[in-house]
Design a protein around this motif. Structure first.
Motif, mmCIF file in Angstrom:
data_model
loop_
_atom_site.group_PDB
_atom_site.id
_atom_site.type_symbol
_atom_site.label_atom_id
_atom_site.label_comp_id
_atom_site.label_asym_id
_atom_site.label_seq_id
_atom_site.Cartn_x
_atom_site.Cartn_y
_atom_site.Cartn_z
ATOM 1 N N ASP A 1 -2.353 -19.062 -23.643
ATOM 2 C CA ASP A 1 -1.252 -18.541 -22.841
ATOM 3 C C ASP A 1 -0.040 -19.444 -22.989
ATOM 4 N N ALA A 2 1.101 -18.916 -22.620
ATOM 5 C CA ALA A 2 2.355 -19.619 -22.837
ATOM 6 C C ALA A 2 3.138 -19.649 -21.541
ATOM 7 N N TYR A 3 2.838 -20.637 -20.682
ATOM 8 C CA TYR A 3 3.526 -20.747 -19.402
ATOM 9 C C TYR A 3 4.832 -21.520 -19.522
ATOM 10 N N SER A 4 5.297 -21.706 -20.726
ATOM 11 C CA SER A 4 6.591 -22.340 -20.913
ATOM 12 C C SER A 4 7.249 -21.679 -22.097
ATOM 13 N N GLY A 5 8.583 -21.672 -22.075
ATOM 14 C CA GLY A 5 9.317 -21.181 -23.227
ATOM 15 C C GLY A 5 9.133 -22.076 -24.438
ATOM 16 N N PHE A 6 8.410 -23.185 -24.262
ATOM 17 C CA PHE A 6 8.232 -24.125 -25.373
ATOM 18 C C PHE A 6 6.850 -24.010 -26.010
ATOM 19 N N ILE A 7 5.995 -23.150 -25.439
ATOM 20 C CA ILE A 7 4.619 -23.095 -25.929
ATOM 21 C C ILE A 7 4.419 -21.878 -26.817
ATOM 22 N N ASP A 8 3.716 -22.064 -27.899
ATOM 23 C CA ASP A 8 3.357 -20.977 -28.811
ATOM 24 C C ASP A 8 4.597 -20.254 -29.343
ATOM 25 N N CYS A 9 5.650 -21.037 -29.612
ATOM 26 C CA CYS A 9 6.864 -20.492 -30.226
ATOM 27 C C CYS A 9 7.685 -21.682 -30.718
ATOM 28 N N ASN A 10 8.874 -21.414 -31.263
ATOM 29 C CA ASN A 10 9.636 -22.513 -31.853
ATOM 30 C C ASN A 10 10.944 -22.804 -31.127
ATOM 31 N N LEU A 11 10.991 -22.491 -29.825
ATOM 32 C CA LEU A 11 12.247 -22.700 -29.085
ATOM 33 C C LEU A 11 12.706 -24.157 -29.116
ATOM 34 N N GLU A 12 11.773 -25.074 -28.899
ATOM 35 C CA GLU A 12 12.161 -26.487 -28.891
ATOM 36 C C GLU A 12 12.810 -26.871 -30.226
ATOM 37 N N GLU A 13 12.176 -26.481 -31.327
ATOM 38 C CA GLU A 13 12.712 -26.804 -32.651
ATOM 39 C C GLU A 13 14.114 -26.212 -32.821
ATOM 40 N N GLN A 14 14.293 -24.987 -32.326
ATOM 41 C CA GLN A 14 15.597 -24.329 -32.473
ATOM 42 C C GLN A 14 16.680 -25.060 -31.686
ATOM 43 N N LEU A 15 16.362 -25.490 -30.461
ATOM 44 C CA LEU A 15 17.355 -26.181 -29.635
ATOM 45 C C LEU A 15 17.737 -27.511 -30.272
ATOM 46 N N VAL A 16 16.748 -28.221 -30.766
ATOM 47 C CA VAL A 16 17.011 -29.519 -31.403
ATOM 48 C C VAL A 16 17.841 -29.309 -32.672
ATOM 49 N N ALA A 17 17.461 -28.324 -33.488
ATOM 50 C CA ALA A 17 18.172 -28.076 -34.748
ATOM 51 C C ALA A 17 19.623 -27.682 -34.492
ATOM 52 N N ALA A 18 19.870 -26.986 -33.366
ATOM 53 C CA ALA A 18 21.228 -26.532 -33.056
ATOM 54 C C ALA A 18 22.056 -27.626 -32.382
#
Ligand code: ZN
Length: 203
Positions: free
Chosen positions: A106-123
């Motif tokens: 399960d993904a109880y955070s926008g940071f779990i099981d997706c690449n949001l963190e990587e996208q924010l850092v890259a941007a």
């Protein structure tokens, strides 16, 4: 709040299944969607990025009661329930981040099981403004995660709503976000500039 190119708006799980009429409905979901549409228009007007998370499950996801999990089936990929609420109008430039696609996780955070963190850092994002659903689950955990990676984090108090499975879960979550370091502001403060960020307003 003056929006900078290094700011991002995070729109959390504003999907039909979490709004009235959905399978895990939160009473204020439609209002939250309309509020976040205002925030999104403001960010788009300032040329800043918008990321919208979308709970996106396979039919037999581990979080579903049918699989022994805690929730009724919800946000099944490519169904109406998984679509964004119609009141949430997002600009074409918004980046959609699907999460929860792995059947047994399960993904109880926008940071779990997706690449949001990587996208924010890259941007090169440095500050995030967060609203959506639900206060006591994915909003809370996303806020804890953005603080954890050092992003200055603002939560829109009138653009979130809670499951409140236990009474006051939402209030406790908001308090925890604040004590962990998030700034709690309103949509009006976001739009009018009354909520000065430390980089703008403090010594
Ligand atoms: Zn889910």
């Amino acid at each position: 709040m003056k929006i900078l190119p290094t700011d991002a708006l995070l729109v959390i799980d504003l999907q039909n299944d979490f709004c009235p009429g959905g399978s895990v409905a939160i009473g204020g979901g439609a209002i939250v969607a309309a509020q976040m549409a205002k925030a999104a228009a403001y960010f788009a007007g300032a040329g800043a990025q918008i990321y919208a998370t979308q709970d996106w499950h396979p039919e037999e996801h581990a979080s579903f009661r049918t699989q022994g999990g805690p929730w009724p089936p919800h946000c099944i990929e490519n169904t109406t329930g998984a679509e964004f609420h119609p009141a949430l109008q997002l600009p074409d430039t918004a980046i959609i981040v699907k999460k929860g696609s792995t059947p047994n996780k399960d993904a109880y955070s926008g940071f779990i099981d997706c690449n949001l963190e990587e996208q924010l850092v890259a941007a090169g994002i440095q500050r995030v403004v967060i609203g959506g659903l639900a206060t006591d689950y994915v909003v809370l955990n996303t806020v804890i995660d953005t603080l954890d990676i050092g992003l200055e984090t603002y939560v829109l108090a009138d653009a979130i709503d809670a499951m409140d499975i236990e009474p006051n879960d939402g209030l406790r979550a908001l308090h925890l976000m604040q004590t962990t370091g998030a700034h709690i502001i309103t949509i009006a403060e976001l739009l009018t500039g009354d909520a000065l960020s430390p980089s703008e307003g403090r010594e």
